[in-house]
Design a protein around this motif. Structure first.
Motif, PDB file in Angstrom:
ATOM      1  N   ASP A 126      -4.653   0.585 -17.462  1.00 26.99           N
ATOM      2  CA  ASP A 126      -3.828  -0.349 -16.685  1.00 26.99           C
ATOM      3  C   ASP A 126      -4.698  -1.370 -15.958  1.00 26.99           C
ATOM      4  O   ASP A 126      -4.380  -2.559 -15.927  1.00 26.99           O
TER       5      ASP A 126
ATOM      6  N   GLN B 145       2.668  -3.570  -7.487  1.00 23.18           N
ATOM      7  CA  GLN B 145       3.502  -2.386  -7.722  1.00 23.18           C
ATOM      8  C   GLN B 145       2.798  -1.388  -8.639  1.00 23.18           C
ATOM      9  O   GLN B 145       2.882  -0.176  -8.423  1.00 23.18           O
ATOM     10  N   GLU B 146       2.101  -1.891  -9.635  1.00 18.99           N
ATOM     11  CA  GLU B 146       1.367  -1.002 -10.538  1.00 18.99           C
ATOM     12  C   GLU B 146       0.225  -0.314  -9.793  1.00 18.99           C
ATOM     13  O   GLU B 146      -0.044   0.872 -10.021  1.00 18.99           O
TER      14      GLU B 146
ATOM     15  N   HIS C  45       5.763   4.515 -15.243  1.00 21.01           N
ATOM     16  CA  HIS C  45       6.041   3.492 -14.243  1.00 21.01           C
ATOM     17  C   HIS C  45       7.532   3.467 -13.969  1.00 21.01           C
ATOM     18  O   HIS C  45       8.344   3.769 -14.835  1.00 21.01           O
ATOM     19  N   SER C  46       7.881   3.022 -12.780  1.00 17.78           N
ATOM     20  CA  SER C  46       9.289   2.985 -12.399  1.00 17.78           C
ATOM     21  C   SER C  46      10.048   1.902 -13.150  1.00 17.78           C
ATOM     22  O   SER C  46      11.263   1.942 -13.220  1.00 17.78           O
TER      23      SER C  46
ATOM     24  N   HIS D 137       1.603   2.456  -7.881  1.00 20.05           N
ATOM     25  CA  HIS D 137       1.853   3.587  -8.772  1.00 20.05           C
ATOM     26  C   HIS D 137       0.565   4.378  -9.003  1.00 20.05           C
ATOM     27  O   HIS D 137       0.582   5.620  -8.999  1.00 20.05           O
TER      28      HIS D 137
END
Length: 153
Positions: free
Chosen positions: A132, A48-49, A70-71, A52
């Motif tokens: 990240d 997921q990252e 981030h969400s 993003h």
């Protein structure tokens, strides 16, 4: 706010976008192959990252300032019980070694991109992504080290 990219920035961002697409595919695919549920969750979280990061790069390529927040969603692993016949630990280790090598490569790519970025917004976004990526490598290393897959001597 609109951002204007140099030809070099555009070329590097296109390459970064391809790298992020590959990372997403690797993390999602490997999450469906690993034996350990904790590891599966970790890989889906990182996937997921990586998505993003892909979205941030895509925003810059469209001339937009990227959304760096981030969400906050957590990954939900897909339930796939078709595991490899080999030992889970050995297979998981091989997949993790590949992911760690990928993170090392991608982080190095972003290091070069930071130095080549003329636009401060692009540079800031790439530094964010690189940090990240280094965090992903740390998470992989910590999992491997704590499960006897990476011995620090």
């Amino acid at each position: 706010m609109q951002i204007k990219l140099s030809q070099k920035e555009r070329m590097l961002l296109e390459d970064g976008k391809k790298q992020e697409e590959l990372c997403v595919k690797k993390y999602q695919g490997y999450a469906n192959q690993v034996q350990d549920v904790q590891l599966k969750n970790l890989l889906m979280e990182i996937a997921q990252e990586e998505q993003h990061h892909h979205d941030m790069i895509d925003q810059m390529l469209q001339g937009m300032e990227p959304n760096m927040s981030h969400s906050g969603m957590t990954a939900t692993p897909q339930n796939d019980n078709t595991f490899q016949e080999t030992s889970g630990n050995t297979n998981d280790q091989l997949l993790l070694e590949d992911l760690l090598a990928t993170e090392k490569y991608v982080s190095g790519f972003y290091d070069t991109t930071v130095f080549e970025a003329a636009n401060p917004k692009v540079r800031q976004a790439i530094q964010h992504i690189q940090k990240d990526e280094q965090g992903h490598g740390e998470k992989l290393f910590n999992y491997m080290n704590s499960h006897g897959m990476y011995d620090v001597k």
